[in-house]
Design a protein around this motif. Structure first.
Motif: not given
Length: 358
Positions: A122-129, A152-153, A155-161, A176-178
């Protein structure tokens, strides 16, 4: 001796006549006596309890505190250093990096371990990759916190799941973005009915219902909007949104600690580490003195100059193309507005047609 005995009898008689509770009502006097007796018993009981002594920090906690204060110095070589780290050391360093705003894709991938069951980025710079890469490495994740992760978008959450078949708790939102990504993720969490020939829901298998988040039970989004909450409650009732603590559980399930929004997932891993470890001033962790730069390293002004030259070279063909387009547009407008230009154009056409006939 007789004189001493007489004095003792007089004192005893005086004490008997002494009324410590000048209350006229006998019932109130008895209650006051009981209260005093109970207070004395409690005082004696508390005095017998052993006093808790604060334990000194372990050597591992002290070492982690030192490493955490200078974490930015080893991030470049962390992928080679962390190979031989134990599991608890890896997740403790990841927790410190998150608190120091140093957690990125490279850091979390270098520290990820296949035995992790909790992931707090949480609150980090980790991206979808980075999120998907960790999911591929950690197949046993049960609780994940991606709140306030603006990179994190959905699309990244979908692939993560798709890689997390044991995930039970997912925490998101917070910015707002999250919030936008969480709102778009709701379609992923809803079941998709692929088999409509069954007579009841009990006959359906999980694989026939959805493509991801099959084991998800708790969805934590503190500032969820009413429409999203209503949609989750009606279309996906098996996922409980923002559960509240209760001694009786919720719908027959015991609410885990990770499902409460006021709980930080990675607190247990750094509870014995001095909080001053991640209280390093921001300028100390980000700024580097120019006097410490090596002679072969370019200065900031030179880097800006080279970046400008590279950008100018890259945009030169586009500027030439735009100039040619403007020139053709100007010639076209001049021919449309000027009578002499129209005469010249008609004369050239007539000359071409006559020359072609010959």
């Amino acid at each position: 001796m007789e004189r001493n005995e007489a004095a003792t009898k007089n004192k005893t008689t005086s004490l008997k006549k002494l009324d410590l509770y000048p209350v006229q009502n006998l019932t109130e006097r008895n209650e006051a006596t009981k209260n005093v007796t109970a207070s004395l018993k409690n005082l004696q009981f508390n005095s017998r309890l052993p006093r808790e002594k604060s334990k000194p920090p372990s050597l591992v906690s002290l070492c982690l505190g030192i490493v955490g204060k200078h974490l930015e110095d080893i991030i470049g070589d962390l992928d080679e250093i962390a190979v031989n780290f134990p599991v608890d050391i890896k997740i403790a360093i990841a927790s410190i990096a998150r608190r120091r705003k140093l957690l990125s894709d490279d850091v979390i991938i270098s520290l990820a371990d296949s035995s992790w069951e909790i992931l707090d980025i949480s609150g980090s710079d980790v991206s979808d990759f980075g999120l998907v890469k960790v999911a591929q490495m950690c197949k046993s994740l049960k609780a994940v916190d991606i709140s306030c992760c603006d990179r994190i978008t959905a699309a990244g959450v979908s692939e993560f799941l798709l890689h997390c078949h044991s995930l039970e708790t997912l925490r998101c939102g917070g910015s707002p973005r999250s919030n936008h990504a969480a709102r778009r993720c709701l379609g992923i969490l809803k079941p998709k009915l692929n088999d409509v020939e069954g007579d009841s829901w009990e006959e359906l298998v999980n694989t026939d219902i959805g493509h991801g988040a099959q084991s998800l039970r708790w969805f934590v989004w503190p500032n969820i909007d009413k429409d999203s909450l209503e949609m989750m409650s009606t279309e996906c009732p098996r996922i409980i949104v923002n559960p509240k603590p209760s001694p009786f559980g919720f719908r027959g399930f015991e609410v885990p600690r990770e499902a409460f929004p006021d709980i930080t997932l990675d607190d247990p891993f750094v509870k014995d580490i001095d909080p001053s470890t991640w209280a390093v001033p921001r300028f100390a962790s980000m700024g580097i003195s120019t006097s410490l730069l090596s002679p072969n390293e370019l200065s900031m002004a030179e880097k800006f100059r080279l970046a400008f030259v590279e950008r100018d070279t890259r945009l030169a063909p586009k500027r030439a193309k735009n100039a040619r387009q403007h020139q053709r547009r100007a010639e076209r407008e001049w021919m449309e507005t000027s009578t002499s230009a129209k005469a010249i154009a008609l004369a050239s056409k007539a000359t071409k047609s006559l020359s072609s006939r010959k």
